[in-house]
Design a protein around this motif. Structure first.
Motif, PDB file in Angstrom:
ATOM      1  N   VAL A  21       0.838  -1.198   0.000  1.00 25.25           N
ATOM      2  CA  VAL A  21       0.000   0.000   0.000  1.00 25.25           C
ATOM      3  C   VAL A  21       0.876   1.252   0.000  1.00 25.25           C
ATOM      4  CG1 VAL A  21      -1.778   1.239   1.267  1.00 25.25           C
ATOM      5  CG2 VAL A  21      -1.873  -1.235   1.125  1.00 25.25           C
ATOM      6  N   LEU A  24       2.151   1.760  -3.491  1.00 28.23           N
ATOM      7  CA  LEU A  24       1.132   2.351  -4.354  1.00 28.23           C
ATOM      8  C   LEU A  24       0.966   3.840  -4.079  1.00 28.23           C
ATOM      9  CD1 LEU A  24      -1.594  -0.438  -4.354  1.00 28.23           C
ATOM     10  CD2 LEU A  24      -0.187   0.300  -6.275  1.00 28.23           C
ATOM     11  N   MET A  25       1.056   4.239  -2.821  1.00 26.87           N
ATOM     12  CA  MET A  25       0.968   5.664  -2.497  1.00 26.87           C
ATOM     13  C   MET A  25       2.160   6.431  -3.069  1.00 26.87           C
ATOM     14  SD  MET A  25      -0.540   5.411   1.389  1.00 26.87           S
ATOM     15  CE  MET A  25       0.256   6.886   1.860  1.00 26.87           C
ATOM     16  N   GLU A  28       1.584   6.957  -6.681  1.00 27.98           N
ATOM     17  CA  GLU A  28       0.646   8.060  -6.872  1.00 27.98           C
ATOM     18  C   GLU A  28       1.369   9.408  -6.791  1.00 27.98           C
ATOM     19  OE1 GLU A  28      -2.658   8.036  -7.557  1.00 27.98           O
ATOM     20  OE2 GLU A  28      -2.583   5.861  -7.725  1.00 27.98           O
ATOM     21  N   ASN A  32       1.490  12.244  -9.697  1.00 33.72           N
ATOM     22  CA  ASN A  32       1.097  13.632  -9.440  1.00 33.72           C
ATOM     23  C   ASN A  32       2.198  14.601  -9.825  1.00 33.72           C
ATOM     24  OD1 ASN A  32      -1.469  13.061  -8.538  1.00 33.72           O
ATOM     25  ND2 ASN A  32      -0.826  12.830  -6.411  1.00 33.72           N
ATOM     26  N   THR A  62      -4.202   6.957 -13.533  1.00 33.79           N
ATOM     27  CA  THR A  62      -3.800   6.834 -12.134  1.00 33.79           C
ATOM     28  C   THR A  62      -4.945   6.324 -11.274  1.00 33.79           C
ATOM     29  OG1 THR A  62      -2.253   8.647 -12.451  1.00 33.79           O
ATOM     30  CG2 THR A  62      -2.804   8.089 -10.201  1.00 33.79           C
ATOM     31  N   ALA A  63      -6.148   6.804 -11.536  1.00 38.30           N
ATOM     32  CA  ALA A  63      -7.303   6.322 -10.770  1.00 38.30           C
ATOM     33  C   ALA A  63      -7.567   4.841 -11.044  1.00 38.30           C
ATOM     34  CB  ALA A  63      -8.530   7.153 -11.121  1.00 38.30           C
ATOM     35  N   GLU A  65      -5.293   2.680 -11.986  1.00 33.35           N
ATOM     36  CA  GLU A  65      -4.185   1.951 -11.367  1.00 33.35           C
ATOM     37  C   GLU A  65      -4.382   1.824  -9.865  1.00 33.35           C
ATOM     38  OE1 GLU A  65      -0.745   2.168  -8.836  1.00 33.35           O
ATOM     39  OE2 GLU A  65      -1.631   4.023  -9.595  1.00 33.35           O
ATOM     40  N   ALA A  66      -4.874   2.872  -9.244  1.00 36.28           N
ATOM     41  CA  ALA A  66      -5.102   2.822  -7.795  1.00 36.28           C
ATOM     42  C   ALA A  66      -6.196   1.822  -7.448  1.00 36.28           C
ATOM     43  CB  ALA A  66      -5.471   4.208  -7.281  1.00 36.28           C
ATOM     44  N   GLY A  69      -4.730  -1.709  -8.200  1.00 38.30           N
ATOM     45  CA  GLY A  69      -3.673  -2.048  -7.250  1.00 38.30           C
ATOM     46  C   GLY A  69      -4.200  -2.317  -5.862  1.00 38.30           C
ATOM     47  N   LEU A  70      -5.148  -1.522  -5.411  1.00 38.93           N
ATOM     48  CA  LEU A  70      -5.722  -1.761  -4.081  1.00 38.93           C
ATOM     49  C   LEU A  70      -6.561  -3.029  -4.053  1.00 38.93           C
ATOM     50  CD1 LEU A  70      -6.624   1.841  -2.929  1.00 38.93           C
ATOM     51  CD2 LEU A  70      -4.821   0.348  -2.061  1.00 38.93           C
TER      52      LEU A  70
END
Length: 93
Positions: A21, A24-25, A28, A32, A62-63, A65-66, A69-70
């Motif tokens: 996690v 993944l952050m 992100e 950004n 990105t959304a 992927e998030a 990934g989550l």
């Protein structure tokens, strides 16, 4: 300068993190920083629409992927009870 700082923090976090996690952050943060660069350079060079439109595509990717990934991290956590990257041996049976 702000974008370079955000990119470096995200890259350092991606390399050093052992938690999925947190990785993944950090990813992100990298996305950004890239988006901020697109908008800044498009305004700097006078093409105001190109960078903003391309940054919207980056935000959409990105959304996705998030979310993906989550979902994978949650599935691995349910099966293995850990989200540590160095303890995952998913290719071995």
């Amino acid at each position: 300068m702000l974008s370079a700082y955000i990119f470096c923090v995200g890259f350092f976090g991606l390399i050093t993190s052992r938690n999925m996690v947190r990785a993944l952050m950090s990813l992100e943060l990298i996305f950004n920083a890239i988006t901020l660069n697109f908008i800044t350079f498009s305004n700097f060079f006078g093409n105001q629409k190109g960078g903003e439109i391309f940054s919207l595509f980056v935000i959409a990717v990105t959304a996705a992927e998030a979310a993906t990934g989550l979902a994978i991290a949650l599935s691995i956590h349910r099966n293995r009870r850990s989200t540590r990257i160095d303890q995952l041996n998913l290719l071995k049976w």
